[in-house]
Design a protein around this motif. Structure first.
Motif, PDB file in Angstrom:
ATOM      1  N   LYS A  47      -7.250 -29.223 -28.182  1.00 44.69           N
ATOM      2  CA  LYS A  47      -6.844 -29.628 -26.830  1.00 44.69           C
ATOM      3  C   LYS A  47      -6.143 -28.491 -26.095  1.00 44.69           C
ATOM      4  O   LYS A  47      -6.304 -28.345 -24.877  1.00 44.69           O
ATOM      5  CB  LYS A  47      -5.919 -30.840 -26.913  1.00 44.69           C
ATOM      6  CG  LYS A  47      -6.613 -32.107 -27.344  1.00 44.69           C
ATOM      7  CD  LYS A  47      -5.667 -33.295 -27.263  1.00 44.69           C
ATOM      8  CE  LYS A  47      -6.396 -34.588 -27.613  1.00 44.69           C
ATOM      9  NZ  LYS A  47      -5.510 -35.758 -27.525  1.00 44.69           N
ATOM     10  N   PHE A  48      -5.374 -27.683 -26.828  1.00 47.41           N
ATOM     11  CA  PHE A  48      -4.714 -26.541 -26.183  1.00 47.41           C
ATOM     12  C   PHE A  48      -5.727 -25.523 -25.675  1.00 47.41           C
ATOM     13  O   PHE A  48      -5.587 -24.983 -24.575  1.00 47.41           O
ATOM     14  CB  PHE A  48      -3.754 -25.875 -27.163  1.00 47.41           C
ATOM     15  CG  PHE A  48      -3.290 -24.519 -26.728  1.00 47.41           C
ATOM     16  CD1 PHE A  48      -2.447 -24.368 -25.625  1.00 47.41           C
ATOM     17  CD2 PHE A  48      -3.716 -23.379 -27.388  1.00 47.41           C
ATOM     18  CE1 PHE A  48      -2.032 -23.119 -25.210  1.00 47.41           C
ATOM     19  CE2 PHE A  48      -3.304 -22.125 -26.975  1.00 47.41           C
ATOM     20  CZ  PHE A  48      -2.464 -21.998 -25.892  1.00 47.41           C
ATOM     21  N   GLU A  49      -6.756 -25.255 -26.474  1.00 49.75           N
ATOM     22  CA  GLU A  49      -7.776 -24.297 -26.057  1.00 49.75           C
ATOM     23  C   GLU A  49      -8.534 -24.780 -24.829  1.00 49.75           C
ATOM     24  O   GLU A  49      -8.846 -24.000 -23.923  1.00 49.75           O
ATOM     25  CB  GLU A  49      -8.741 -24.029 -27.208  1.00 49.75           C
ATOM     26  CG  GLU A  49      -8.104 -23.308 -28.377  1.00 49.75           C
ATOM     27  CD  GLU A  49      -9.042 -23.176 -29.556  1.00 49.75           C
ATOM     28  OE1 GLU A  49      -8.765 -22.384 -30.461  1.00 49.75           O
ATOM     29  OE2 GLU A  49     -10.067 -23.901 -29.571  1.00 49.75           O
ATOM     30  N   VAL A  50      -8.825 -26.077 -24.794  1.00 56.40           N
ATOM     31  CA  VAL A  50      -9.496 -26.639 -23.611  1.00 56.40           C
ATOM     32  C   VAL A  50      -8.597 -26.528 -22.384  1.00 56.40           C
ATOM     33  O   VAL A  50      -9.049 -26.148 -21.290  1.00 56.40           O
ATOM     34  CB  VAL A  50      -9.878 -28.107 -23.877  1.00 56.40           C
ATOM     35  CG1 VAL A  50     -10.432 -28.755 -22.610  1.00 56.40           C
ATOM     36  CG2 VAL A  50     -10.896 -28.192 -25.002  1.00 56.40           C
ATOM     37  N   LEU A  51      -7.324 -26.841 -22.570  1.00 54.37           N
ATOM     38  CA  LEU A  51      -6.388 -26.773 -21.443  1.00 54.37           C
ATOM     39  C   LEU A  51      -6.189 -25.329 -20.988  1.00 54.37           C
ATOM     40  O   LEU A  51      -6.068 -25.051 -19.786  1.00 54.37           O
ATOM     41  CB  LEU A  51      -5.056 -27.392 -21.859  1.00 54.37           C
ATOM     42  CG  LEU A  51      -4.033 -27.650 -20.748  1.00 54.37           C
ATOM     43  CD1 LEU A  51      -4.625 -28.514 -19.657  1.00 54.37           C
ATOM     44  CD2 LEU A  51      -2.776 -28.295 -21.326  1.00 54.37           C
ATOM     45  N   ARG A  52      -6.163 -24.395 -21.921  1.00 54.94           N
ATOM     46  CA  ARG A  52      -6.026 -22.985 -21.563  1.00 54.94           C
ATOM     47  C   ARG A  52      -7.224 -22.492 -20.765  1.00 54.94           C
ATOM     48  O   ARG A  52      -7.073 -21.743 -19.784  1.00 54.94           O
ATOM     49  CB  ARG A  52      -5.847 -22.147 -22.823  1.00 54.94           C
ATOM     50  CG  ARG A  52      -5.662 -20.670 -22.560  1.00 54.94           C
ATOM     51  CD  ARG A  52      -5.319 -19.929 -23.835  1.00 54.94           C
ATOM     52  NE  ARG A  52      -6.359 -20.104 -24.846  1.00 54.94           N
ATOM     53  CZ  ARG A  52      -6.261 -19.688 -26.109  1.00 54.94           C
ATOM     54  NH1 ARG A  52      -5.155 -19.080 -26.512  1.00 54.94           N
ATOM     55  NH2 ARG A  52      -7.247 -19.885 -26.967  1.00 54.94           N
TER      56      ARG A  52
END
Length: 726
Positions: A562-567
């Protein structure tokens, strides 16, 4: 000042005027002797108004930058001679009683800015600490007597309170210099008399608050440029002053351009031990320039803008010549002056509330000038055929469109600079600074080309994809503060998007990370397959095969966190923001009205080449005088040229040593041919006095310019200092 020359005569050295003469720019500069039009007056008033606003902003900035160091200096000077120290009777007081309190103020290598800093410090000291402030320069103090004389004249001459006495101070300076005995004893007697008078009589309004806190204000002596003082003079003065420090509250302020080590290099240990030195560091010149650019250039407050090449010229002068923010501001002033002079439509380079009235007062000729602008023609090409006809024929319709375009240009700048600062916040945190460490470097890049088309921009976003969460959240918070400070309606949606991103990043810490089932299936299969009974060879073969299949399946089935998608969403948002708002100024209609692009003109004024200009003027006087009679083919001597040009051309034909008699004969031949005189007398060696005087004057001017010099090898010869023409 040397007085030896080829020609002997009377040399007059005028004293420097102590009063500063202000050179005012008049509106005559804008019309070049022609009839003054309303357009010229309006452009000149536009220049004056804009520059006055910029000047006030610069002065406020200067006060704000120096406020910290000035406060610490004032605190040091106030504590240097307090009553508490005189009442202390321990060994520390006895040891320090002969030491002079000294502030070592490191100002940096930007020497042209030192004058403003020292003047501001002097004014502040006179207002809040003491009226007895003396500023000394090394070129004025070559002996101890001159140092003492300067101190006494400044203090005694500046002691007057009445306005009438202050006006007559400069008339009595010379009288004081002749009458007074230049010694510290006379200064001590004057100071004691002054302090007794101030305690016995009621103080004036100007010094009432000052004397309430301290009956004996200190005497502050500021040495602006310590490196230029003679070490011997400085040492003798410090030794003399240390003998009177118990009777006079002396405080020294050393202005340093290099480092504090200079003090110990100039002064011996026995002399430096007489000083109680405290170090003060001023703001670096690069930080000063960054603040100046942020307040004058990277703002929509002032409608006047600099192009990328012009800003690059000013930046190069700062980096490679003087490190002076003061000269940078002068370059901006010169750019504004040249823009208002060379661009007839610069009358529209004003605040948005004034532009509407000026647009309505445009004449038909002004409207035609607008139609000739390349950016306006590109705007017309994008319109419908009916609007195109109205824009090109109807002046009233054109004025309505110009008002809308100026508003659009103003909004473009309001959106441009906050987004530029956001991009700089991201890129300045990357290693090796792909788009520049300073925001001025990024701004120049954005002005010259689309920043997203550069390889450095792509490399920067590749580094963004490896950024950690804490660092990314910190950068987003900074960008949010920048966008919120802009207070522009078109950026409201961007502000909401950033706030949404920050809220999502905060939720990532609260919600646990879900297990990815797809990523566990290959591992489970491999474990089950390994549980089967097989021999060693089959087990090895099966293990290699399963490992390769597992790696292949993991690559296919692995999902980003989820962090990678948000980044990635954050980076896409930033890229979209850059492509939407950081457009080139050339894409905006009427950008010629506010942008100054004549970088060559600015470079010619600021980066002058005096030697090349002299050689061009002497070899080709037509280049500057524009007289048709001075036109000549290359290498020939025009007999109607000025005397110094003829002398210069003749000296190019000589070798290292020039015979003055032969040079005079050749000069007389050329001049007589121009004036139609008889050349037979010249061949006989007869030259009249007027022609001889003209020759001597031209030779003296050529020597003053550095092309020739007297020589002792031959008495009737001069030595040539240059070779070849230009």
């Amino acid at each position: 000042m040397a007085t030896s020359s080829v020609s002997k005569g009377c040399f007059v050295f005028k004293p420097s005027d102590s009063r500063k003469r202000k050179i005012s720019i008049t509106a005559d500069y804008f019309h070049e002797g022609k009839a003054v039009s309303e357009n010229d007056k309006l452009r000149f008033s536009t220049y004056q108004s804009l520059w006055q606003q910029m000047k006030e902003e610069t002065e406020k900035l200067q006060e704000h930058l120096n406020v910290k160091i000035f406060d610490s200096l004032i605190s040091f000077i106030k504590k240097s001679h307090t009553r508490a120290q005189t009442e202390v009777n321990d060994w520390r007081y006895r040891m320090r009683c002969s030491e002079i309190p000294t502030a070592a103020l490191v100002l940096g290598v930007n020497v042209p800015d030192h004058e403003l800093t020292v003047q501001g410090l002097s004014d502040l000291l006179k207002q809040s600490v003491t009226p007895h402030v003396v500023c000394l320069q090394g070129k004025e103090c070559t002996t101890v007597k001159q140092v003492l004389q300067k101190i006494l004249v400044t203090l005694m001459g500046g002691d007057s309170n009445d306005e009438e006495e202050e006006e007559d101070v400069h008339h009595s300076v010379e009288f004081h210099q002749r009458k007074m005995i230049c010694s510290m004893a006379s200064l001590c007697r004057w100071y004691n008399t002054l302090t007794k008078k101030s305690t016995s009589k009621s103080p004036s309004k100007k010094r009432k608050s000052l004397l309430q806190h301290e009956e004996a204000p200190p005497i502050v002596i500021i040495l602006k440029d310590l490196e230029t003082f003679l070490p011997k003079v400085l040492q003798d003065f410090i030794i003399i002053a240390s003998n009177y420090v118990q009777h006079l509250p002396l405080v020294l302020v050393f202005g340093l351009a290099t480092s504090p080590i200079t003090i110990h290099r100039m002064l011996s240990h026995s002399v430096s031990s007489l000083l109680c030195i405290e170090l003060f560091q001023s703001l670096s010149c690069t930080d000063h320039l960054a603040t100046v650019i942020d307040k004058l250039v990277l703002t929509a407050k002032f409608p006047f803008k600099l192009s990328g090449k012009v800003l690059q010229v000013l930046n190069n002068i700062f980096l490679y010549h003087d490190f002076s923010a003061k000269n940078f501001v002068k370059g901006v002033q010169l750019s504004l002056l040249e823009h208002c002079y060379s661009e007839p439509l610069s009358l529209l380079c004003c605040a948005l509330n004034e532009a509407s009235a000026r647009v309505q007062n445009l004449t038909h000729d002004d409207c035609e000038l607008i139609r000739q602008l390349s950016s306006f023609m590109a705007y017309v090409d994008r319109q419908d055929s009916e609007k195109q006809i109205d824009l090109l024929t109807n002046d009233q319709y054109l004025k309505i469109a110009v008002e809308a375009l100026l508003t659009s240009l103003h909004n473009y700048h309001k959106n441009y600079f906050p987004v530029l600062k956001c991009l700089h916040i991201f890129t300045s945190s990357l290693p090796r600074y792909p788009l520049g460490k300073q925001i001025r470097e990024l701004y120049i890049t954005c002005l010259e080309s689309n920043v997203w088309e550069n390889e450095e921009y792509t490399a920067a976003f590749q580094l963004f994809r490896m950024m950690a969460k804490d660092e990314l959240v910190h950068l987003l918070q900074k960008c949010l503060e920048v966008l919120q400070s802009s207070e522009h309606k078109s950026l409201t949606r961007s502000i909401e998007t950033l706030e949404d991103f920050l809220a999502k990043f905060q939720k990532l810490d609260e919600v646990p990370v879900e297990d990815i089932e797809e990523g566990e299936e290959p591992k489970a299969r491999s474990q089950k397959s390994l549980q089967k009974k097989t021999d060693l060879y089959q087990l090895q073969k099966l293990w290699i095969l399963q490992t390769l299949l597992e790696m292949k399946e993991l690559r296919r089935s692995k999902k980003p966190s989820k962090f990678e998608v948000l980044r990635m969403d954050v980076l896409e948002f930033m890229d979209k923001l850059v492509r939407q708002y950081l457009l080139l100024p050339e894409t905006q209609a009427l950008h010629e009205v506010v942008y100054f692009k004549a970088a060559s003109t600015l470079r010619r004024h600021l980066n002058a080449a005096p030697r090349a200009a002299l050689q061009i003027a002497l070899s080709n006087p037509y280049h500057y005088l524009k007289n048709e009679a001075l036109k000549s083919n290359g290498g020939t001597i025009t007999n109607v040229a000025p005397d110094i040009c003829i002398i210069y051309k003749l000296h190019l034909e000589c070798g290292r040593l020039i015979n003055l008699y032969d040079w005079l004969q050749a000069f007389a031949t050329v001049v007589c041919a121009a004036e139609g005189k008889d050349s037979d007398k010249i061949n006989n060696g007869q030259v009249d006095d007027i022609l001889h005087a003209r020759f001597i004057r031209a030779v003296s001017e050529l020597e003053f310019l550095g092309f020739i010099k007297p020589t002792k090898q031959k008495t009737d010869h001069v030595a040539r200092l240059t070779w070849g023409g230009f």
